[in-house]
Write an enzyme that holds these catalytic residues in place. Structure first.
Site, PDB file in Angstrom:
ATOM      1  N   HIS A 138       0.838  -1.196   0.000  1.00  0.00           N
ATOM      2  CA  HIS A 138       0.000   0.000   0.000  1.00  0.00           C
ATOM      3  C   HIS A 138       0.873   1.246   0.000  1.00  0.00           C
ATOM      4  O   HIS A 138       1.936   1.280   0.625  1.00  0.00           O
ATOM      5  CB  HIS A 138      -0.922   0.005   1.214  1.00  0.00           C
ATOM      6  N   LYS A 575     -13.585   4.959   7.292  1.00  0.00           N
ATOM      7  CA  LYS A 575     -13.963   6.050   6.381  1.00  0.00           C
ATOM      8  C   LYS A 575     -15.481   6.161   6.267  1.00  0.00           C
ATOM      9  O   LYS A 575     -16.038   7.244   6.133  1.00  0.00           O
ATOM     10  CB  LYS A 575     -13.335   5.776   5.010  1.00  0.00           C
TER      11      LYS A 575
END
Length: 912
Positions: A138, A575
């Site tokens: 990532h 999120k």
């Protein structure tokens, strides 16, 4: 007596001394490079920042031209990096010191095994426990490999500082070597000039195996078995730590991951472990020079010796060396056969390298081990135990742990891609023309019929296929070939992103069936759902219950020892619903899913998709694992390790050992310990959490989804656009347009909030929710304080918020808010700041603390002496963003903002 965390045992004075040396050398090198006038400006900024004169600092930085900005940015980006190295060296030294002097610390393996050994099922627990860190790519590792190599050199030099002090190493020579590294570092591009390719990501992460992971894991496993043996526990087949890999197999949202990258990942991994084995056999060949003049080998060793092509007259009386020559010949031939390369780092004669086909290759790693066991047994019969312990123990452990594949590669794809491919396959085979139009019940019925009753590979026809389908089929074909070649463990799971239904899981099964990776009796690769959003987590129970009750699934699981893995996504649930909602829904989902499996006789295991920051499930590993729900760890636990966290945890073999020890000890602790708080009390806690989390979720969503100015604020008051341009990973920052919030990946979302020092995903909504709960009943504050003291989950939850708040800086965050256009957009900061103040107040109230990090003195000290330096980087970043937004910064000056991003990330350490 409370056992201290090892991190809180650091020698602050030793570290301060090393930091002073590094800072002085950096100062000297910088002044030499840029001249007295420019260096004087740097020192002036340090004084202003230390005095907390933020307005003056802002004004001084605004007065620098772009050329001066490069110099200043590089200096302040390098300084926190050097501080990190010093901390890492001190930490590694402390790991060795406390282990070598038999001192205790929280999570020490010996203490853990001493405790678990008292349980009736101790042997079963220790034999089956398996912790799997899964290395991913990532995009938060902003440092180049070149820079990491330089920091490794500085690390090694600092490790020898004590020898400099006692005079065994020449101080002047040592200082010049250190100075040279810093001079090179200051003149090396910190930031990559081009986007990383998947191949770069693979090779970058594999460097950690040779220098840290292989020696640390083999040492840990050896110690683990020795400690168990001391209690009369036989755990000879245990593999407490094995490794996983996403790079090359994770194609969710990354168009650059293909069949070729999967092949490359597997073969490069295999090369790494073959290099290790060949190097070890080289060492054994040189070391074990025992002569028949003084000992008699076993008949089996004599047989290996006779099979050897080593015809040197000097080896006539050295049967072990001749046996190692034969083993090396077989090993090199095996690598040639599996990987189509001939290893040149071997002692074999060129004649034998050219005729390897005359020596049988090993069919699998256990055959290789069997040959080594022959020699080991013979040495033991001759009472050469010390030779066996120093020479054989770790390589034999390595074979069991790493085989010929090194790490298990996970495959991953989005459920929507699977559906499109399955729809095309069904249509081309004349089974269903409009699969995607079917309802869920119809899809499941059709897919089950296909999996149970149709032995065909649906792609085996002459119908034209879309580019997408061809690409996907090639990947499954490659997976099949790799398993046939390198062994079953090279690929064991296929993860489905955005799992929202049972049909998503069955579609994945159909794709695996195309290359016989499963059939109606068994599965060679397991279908693993990934539940990411809060809604998906809530739906997971019904999906898993229905899926596990299918007869065909029961057969698949029977072939996999009745384990079913489920992956949990921390980033997207955060999120989607905020920190509290994410953590609590993940906790409840694990508890409920475990119970569903238990009712059906199936062990549910979890893969945790954690990042470095608290907003992505990060935080101290030991506390995170011991905070998992009781009974939710069934032998095995896997978790992602990515970006800068890989360097922080596994950058050298000593810190790697410690971090692996924390993972394993915490897992065993959670499996073996009893629930301290009564179930009735826990039920009360859960009821309270449900109320708190509902309020927190509402507060979070009111700002993030209902406030029309919030998204504008995020894109204007954080460096998200600048972060998305960084050459830090092969995968795009967003699934859709960058400005589309729904398609924005959780990683750049968290990373950008870290850069602007708000750390929003790690705390927003916490303060309001707790305050409402406290205000609703005068007894509620005491209940929360009891929860903090007696419930590991809640204690970890609050400790992580405490840590995140300590790394935030709302004065700097206000400067980022001033980048916004329009007062309505700027006003979002006022909402955030009010919640930040409330969260800090209520967290300290529940903890019973007067200040943040009160129970984490090591981190507090670390932040205290690094903050003034990397706060300056934020002001440089702010000024350059202003310049870039008014008149585009071009040429060499484009590197300034990325340099500051790098420096802030280094300063925060867990930033993405």
């Amino acid at each position: 007596m409370t056992v201290k965390k090892l991190e809180n045992n650091s020698d602050v004075n030793a570290m301060a001394d090393e930091v002073k040396i590094l800072t002085n050398l950096l100062n000297e090198s910088t002044e030499q490079l840029v001249g007295e006038d420019a260096f004087a400006k740097i020192q002036n900024l340090v004084k202003i920042s230390a005095a907390q004169g933020q307005e003056k600092l802002k004004k001084q930085i605004a007065g620098l031209n772009n050329q001066e900005m490069i110099v200043v940015a590089r200096y302040f980006a390098t300084l926190p990096l050097l501080i990190n190295i010093s901390e890492d060296v001190e930490f590694a030294s402390k790991v060795n010191l406390l282990n070598n002097t038999h001192q205790d610390y929280l999570g020490k393996l010996k203490d853990t095994i001493d405790i678990v050994a008292k349980k009736k099922n101790a042997e079963e627990i220790l034999e089956h426990v398996n912790v799997v860190p899964v290395l991913t790519a990532h995009p938060t590792q902003v440092q180049r490999k070149t820079v990491l190599e330089l920091t490794d050199n500085i690390h090694q030099l600092l490790r020898s500082y004590r020898e400099v002090n006692n005079g065994t190493i020449d101080r002047d020579e040592w200082t010049e070597q250190l100075r040279a590294c810093i001079e090179i570092l200051m003149q090396t591009d910190i930031i990559r000039g081009h986007k990383l390719k998947v191949a770069n990501e693979i090779t970058n992460v594999l460097t950690y195996y040779t220098k840290a992971l292989i020696p640390a894991i083999t040492k840990f496993t050896t110690r683990y078995k020795e400690l168990a043996q001391e209690h009369g526990l036989n755990v000879s087949k245990a593999t407490p730590i094995t490794m996983g890999m996403w790079i090359g197999g994770d194609r969710d949202g990354n168009p650059y991951v293909t069949a070729d990258t999967l092949e490359l990942s597997a073969t490069l991994q295999s090369r790494v472990i073959f290099e290790y084995y060949i190097k070890k056999i080289n060492e054994l060949y040189r070391t074990i020079s025992l002569s028949t003049s003084y000992m008699k080998p076993s008949a089996a060793v004599s047989n290996l010796s006779e099979l050897s092509n080593d015809d040197s007259p000097f080896r006539v009386n050295e049967p072990y060396r001749r046996a190692f020559y034969y083993i090396q010949s077989r090993l090199v031939h095996t690598e040639q056969k599996l990987l189509n390369i001939t290893n040149i780092n071997t002692f074999l004669k060129e004649r034998d390298l050219e005729n390897l086909n005359k020596i049988p290759a090993y069919q699998n790693a256990q055959e290789f081990k069997a040959d080594l066991e022959v020699i080991k047994t013979s040495l033991e019969e001759n009472h050469d135990q010390a030779v066996v312990k120093t020479g054989f123990t770790q390589i034999l452990e390595a074979i069991d742990i790493f085989g010929f594949y090194l790490a298990t590669i996970d495959m991953r794809q989005d459920s929507s891609i699977n559906e499109a491919c399955v729809a095309e396959l069904l249509k081309s085979a004349g089974i269903c023309d409009h699969y995607s139009d079917l309802n869920e019940k119809e899809k499941v019925s059709l897919l089950l019929k296909e999996l149970n009753d149709d032995p065909r590979n649906l792609h085996a026809n002459n119908q034209p296929k879309s580019e997408l389908l061809q690409k996907e089929l090639k990947i499954y074909k490659t997976a099949r070939q790799l398993k046939d070649r390198l062994g079953e463990d090279v690929i064991k799971q296929h993860i489905i992103s955005h799992t929202e239904s049972v049909s998503d899981m069955l579609e994945q099964a159909v794709m695996l069936k195309e290359y016989d990776l499963l059939d109606n009796q068994k599965a060679r690769i397991q279908v693993v759902p990934l539940f990411e959003t809060v809604e998906d987590l809530n739906n997971a129970r019904d999906i898993i219950k229905e899926y596990l009750n299918f007869d065909i699934v029961k057969k698949w699981l029977k072939s996999q020892n009745n384990y079913q893995e489920i992956m949990l996504g921390y980033s997207d649930s955060n999120k989607d619903g905020g920190y509290l909602a994410s953590c609590w829904n993940l906790y409840k989902a694990q508890k409920d899913l475990t119970a569903i499996g238990e009712d059906l006789g199936i062990k549910i295991t979890f893969m945790h998709g954690r990042g470095g920051t608290v907003g992505r499930g990060g935080g101290p590993s030991y506390e995170a694992i011991t905070a998992q729900p009781f009974k939710s760890i069934n032998d095995r636990i896997r978790m992602t390790e990515q970006g800068e966290i890989i360097q922080n945890k596994y950058g050298n073999k000593d810190t790697a050992y410690y971090n692996l020890e924390m993972l394993a000890s915490a897992t065993i602790d959670r499996m073996a310990s009893k629930q301290i708080v009564s179930e009735d009390h826990i039920d009360e806690f859960r009821s309270s959490m449900d109320k708190i989390v509902t309020e927190s979720n509402e507060v979070y969503r009111k700002l993030v989804f209902d406030n029309p100015n919030f998204i504008k604020y995020f894109f204007q008051a954080t460096p998200i656009k600048e972060v998305s341009k960084l050459n830090v990973g092969s995968r795009p920052a967003s699934r859709k347009k960058l400005t589309d919030f729904s398609g924005l990946r959780a990683i750049p979302w968290v990373f950008s909030w870290s850069q602007s020092r708000v750390m929003f995903p790690g705390w927003y909504g916490v303060g309001s929710a707790f305050k409402d709960f406290i205000d609703s009943d005068p007894d509620n504050l005491k209940e929360l304080q009891d929860m903090y003291k007696g419930w590991p989950f809640f204690h970890s939850l609050l400790s992580n918020v405490d840590m995140v708040l300590s790394k935030s800086n709302m004065e700097i965050a206000k400067q980022y808010a001033d980048l916004c256009e329009g007062e309505n957009v700027k006003s979002v900061f006022d909402i955030i700041y009010k919640e930040w103040q409330l969260t800090k107040q209520v967290i300290l109230q529940i903890e019973g603390h007067n200040e943040l990090l009160e129970d984490n003195p090591a981190l507090k000290k670390s932040l205290d002496y690094r903050m003034p330096y990397f706060n300056i980087l934020n002001y440089i970043q702010l000024e350059m963003i202003k310049r870039d937004r008014t008149e585009e910064v071009q040429g060499v000056y484009e590197s300034i903002i990325p340099i500051t991003i790098n420096g802030v990330a280094s300063g925060l350490r867990n930033s993405g």
